[in-house]
Design a protein around this motif. Structure first.
Motif, mmCIF file in Angstrom:
data_model
loop_
_atom_site.group_PDB
_atom_site.id
_atom_site.type_symbol
_atom_site.label_atom_id
_atom_site.label_comp_id
_atom_site.label_asym_id
_atom_site.label_seq_id
_atom_site.Cartn_x
_atom_site.Cartn_y
_atom_site.Cartn_z
ATOM 1 N N CYS A 1 3.372 -0.598 -7.576
ATOM 2 C CA CYS A 1 1.939 -0.503 -7.266
ATOM 3 C C CYS A 1 1.661 0.520 -6.173
ATOM 4 O O CYS A 1 0.524 0.609 -5.686
ATOM 5 N N THR A 2 2.666 1.302 -5.801
ATOM 6 C CA THR A 2 2.560 2.303 -4.731
ATOM 7 C C THR A 2 1.749 1.708 -3.570
ATOM 8 O O THR A 2 1.989 0.587 -3.160
ATOM 9 N N THR A 3 0.775 2.434 -3.041
ATOM 10 C CA THR A 3 0.027 1.929 -1.874
ATOM 11 C C THR A 3 -1.306 1.298 -2.264
ATOM 12 O O THR A 3 -2.123 0.979 -1.396
ATOM 13 N N PHE A 4 -1.534 1.106 -3.556
ATOM 14 C CA PHE A 4 -2.835 0.650 -4.061
ATOM 15 C C PHE A 4 -3.233 -0.705 -3.495
ATOM 16 O O PHE A 4 -4.340 -0.886 -2.966
ATOM 17 N N GLN A 5 -2.352 -1.691 -3.597
ATOM 18 C CA GLN A 5 -2.667 -3.029 -3.085
ATOM 19 C C GLN A 5 -2.706 -3.038 -1.563
ATOM 20 O O GLN A 5 -3.569 -3.700 -0.954
ATOM 21 N N ALA A 6 -1.791 -2.325 -0.947
ATOM 22 C CA ALA A 6 -1.717 -2.326 0.517
ATOM 23 C C ALA A 6 -2.970 -1.742 1.147
ATOM 24 O O ALA A 6 -3.405 -2.191 2.218
ATOM 25 N N ARG A 7 -3.569 -0.733 0.521
ATOM 26 C CA ARG A 7 -4.817 -0.170 1.047
ATOM 27 C C ARG A 7 -5.928 -1.203 0.987
ATOM 28 O O ARG A 7 -6.737 -1.324 1.913
ATOM 29 N N ARG A 8 -5.984 -1.955 -0.101
ATOM 30 C CA ARG A 8 -7.022 -2.973 -0.235
ATOM 31 C C ARG A 8 -6.817 -4.122 0.750
ATOM 32 O O ARG A 8 -7.778 -4.699 1.252
ATOM 33 N N LEU A 9 -5.561 -4.466 0.985
ATOM 34 C CA LEU A 9 -5.248 -5.625 1.821
ATOM 35 C C LEU A 9 -4.906 -5.246 3.259
ATOM 36 O O LEU A 9 -4.590 -6.113 4.068
ATOM 37 N N ASP A 10 -4.976 -3.957 3.569
ATOM 38 C CA ASP A 10 -4.714 -3.444 4.912
ATOM 39 C C ASP A 10 -3.336 -3.868 5.414
ATOM 40 O O ASP A 10 -3.190 -4.509 6.460
ATOM 41 N N ILE A 11 -2.313 -3.471 4.659
ATOM 42 C CA ILE A 11 -0.920 -3.732 5.041
ATOM 43 C C ILE A 11 -0.281 -2.391 5.378
ATOM 44 O O ILE A 11 -0.202 -1.500 4.521
ATOM 45 N N ARG A 12 0.160 -2.251 6.605
ATOM 46 C CA ARG A 12 0.666 -0.958 7.067
ATOM 47 C C ARG A 12 2.043 -1.104 7.717
ATOM 48 O O ARG A 12 2.487 -2.207 8.026
ATOM 49 N N HIS A 13 2.686 0.018 7.903
ATOM 50 C CA HIS A 13 3.929 0.071 8.681
ATOM 51 C C HIS A 13 3.820 1.246 9.638
ATOM 52 O O HIS A 13 2.960 2.120 9.473
ATOM 53 N N ARG A 14 4.666 1.253 10.639
ATOM 54 C CA ARG A 14 4.627 2.335 11.625
ATOM 55 C C ARG A 14 5.638 3.406 11.224
ATOM 56 O O ARG A 14 6.816 3.115 11.010
ATOM 57 N N THR A 15 5.158 4.619 11.089
ATOM 58 C CA THR A 15 6.007 5.724 10.661
ATOM 59 C C THR A 15 6.790 6.279 11.851
ATOM 60 O O THR A 15 6.585 5.867 13.002
ATOM 61 N N GLU A 16 7.663 7.242 11.572
ATOM 62 C CA GLU A 16 8.476 7.835 12.638
ATOM 63 C C GLU A 16 7.606 8.511 13.691
ATOM 64 O O GLU A 16 7.992 8.613 14.855
ATOM 65 N N SER A 17 6.427 8.960 13.288
ATOM 66 C CA SER A 17 5.523 9.618 14.232
ATOM 67 C C SER A 17 4.845 8.621 15.162
ATOM 68 O O SER A 17 4.207 9.010 16.148
ATOM 69 N N GLY A 18 4.979 7.335 14.843
ATOM 70 C CA GLY A 18 4.319 6.313 15.644
ATOM 71 C C GLY A 18 2.980 5.880 15.077
ATOM 72 O O GLY A 18 2.406 4.878 15.508
#
Length: 422
Positions: free
Chosen positions: A352-369
């Protein structure tokens, strides 16, 4: 929802995806227009608010005799800011509705077309042959006193059933075998809620084209889930999760409910298509860069289960028009059902790539912070329907069924399911 930046910068990519799905590319233009209106409304609001802030300082420094007139101007400006804020909110809602109508952008290589336009990836295992007329799964189940459709209908209506005796043990054995393998692969087991809030059901994409499949309890405004994928996706909603150690993997065990509203009398015999069943669902939260590799891993775990259960199956790359709105690619694994002379879906796995996560606001912290949406994937590892293929594939002339060796430890060592009264 899809990435707004992708919509804005590469609308042709999104249009091609829509066309591959058999859906209107005009939705892309409507979303672009809504995006432009939203950004203009936000800009107008922010400009007025900055003007209001600056004017507030002027009022504060003004002589006492000038303040009444300036306060009147400030009140007029405040009214304009309030109106602009409301317009901005309305524009945001229109954009959310417009972009939400667009399905996930399919991954390059996914076949275009509908249900019959899948691409066959491989066939595995020999199809079973018999020197007797094979029985279908329901006839076998009744001989084993394992499936009772009649009393299921009496108690709950059509397409409900009881699993009894070795039937109940068989389902629990399949589920426990899947769970043991999931745990070995690093999945955390969860027994999930089967009632969820509308925003969770909406966020996973199940209230779109297939909303009629979902049971709704209006008095409570809760939905019965047709897969634990829904609860598993909602588990980390509105959170920033840590993927520094690799994917977060969960195995959700739940009872599932589907109205089967669009089946039009298909598969009414037996337990192939019923309103209630159990399922063990794998669910992964991953860095989007690792999503396609994780998809292949989920598929490999599914195939390992089917191979060790001695089932003949095929893997297909599902066509874009047969994908749910959330999936960018889906593989179906279909087992051979001898009495139907056909492959029937036992399990699927979706990226589902990032489709569900965008709707549900689920994120992770990237190397850039900075934070960014995660990718979500799902795949069934065991479910009630597997009983169909096991009974038919491993049946004997006398109505007994040989238990696949890998499954025997989960049935207390039972090697053969014998007809009742024999």
């Amino acid at each position: 929802m899809i990435d707004p930046v992708l919509l804005r910068e590469s609308p042709d990519v999104v249009k091609r995806s829509q066309e591959a799905r058999g859906e209107s590319p005009d939705l892309v233009d409507a979303a672009l227009e809504a995006d432009a209106s939203r950004r203009a409304a936000i800009s107008a609001f922010e400009t007025l608010r900055a003007e209001q802030n600056a004017f507030g300082k002027t009022v504060a420094k003004a002589p006492k005799e000038d303040k009444p007139a300036l306060v009147a101007q400030a009140q007029e400006l405040a009214a304009k800011v309030k109106a602009a804020n409301a317009s901005s909110g309305e524009a945001e809602e229109r954009f959310t509705a417009a972009i939400g109508a667009i399905g996930n952008v399919v991954i390059d290589g996914v076949p275009a077309g509908g249900e019959d336009d899948f691409v066959l990836l491989r066939e595995v295992g020999e199809r079973p042959t018999f020197d007797f007329d094979p029985r279908d799964h329901l006839e076998i189940g009744e001989l084993l006193d394992a499936i009772d459709m009649q009393r299921g209908a009496k108690v709950s209506g059509a397409r409900f059933h009881f699993l009894k005796g070795v039937g109940a043990r068989l389902e629990l054995g399949i589920m426990n075998m899947g769970l043991a393998r999931a745990i070995d692969a690093g999945f955390t087991p969860l027994i999930t809620p089967t009632l969820v809030r509308p925003e969770i059901m909406q966020g996973t994409g199940f209230l779109g084209a297939h909303a009629e499949e979902v049971y709704h309890l209006p008095a409570d405004d809760l939905y019965l889930t047709g897969t634990s994928e829904v609860a598993l996706a909602g588990y980390h909603s509105d959170e920033i999760i840590d993927l520094s150690g690799g994917p977060l993997r969960y195995a959700g065990w739940s009872t599932c409910y589907r109205r089967e509203a669009g089946s039009h009398g298909k598969d009414t015999r037996g337990i192939i298509r019923v309103h209630q069943f159990d399922k063990l669902e794998m669910f992964s939260y991953v860095d989007p860069a690792d999503a396609e590799a994780e998809h292949e891993r989920l598929l490999a775990w599914q195939e390992g289960m089917l191979q060790d259960l001695g089932l003949s199956y095929r893997v297909i790359d599902v066509a874009a028009g047969d994908l749910g709105s959330s999936a960018a690619r889906k593989y179906d694994v279909e087992a051979w059902v001898p009495t139907q002379g056909a492959y029937r879906e036992l399990t699927s796995t979706s990226n589902c790539t990032t489709f569900q996560a965008r709707r549900l606001d689920i994120r992770h912290r990237t190397e850039s912070g900075k934070t960014a949406p995660v990718a979500t994937l799902n795949g069934t590892l065991a479910t009630t329907r597997w009983i169909v293929a096991i009974l038919e594939t491993h049946q004997q002339a006398d109505g007994s069924v040989v238990v696949p060796e890998a499954l025997r430890p989960y049935l207390g060592g039972l090697e053969v399911l014998e007809p009742v009264g024999k």
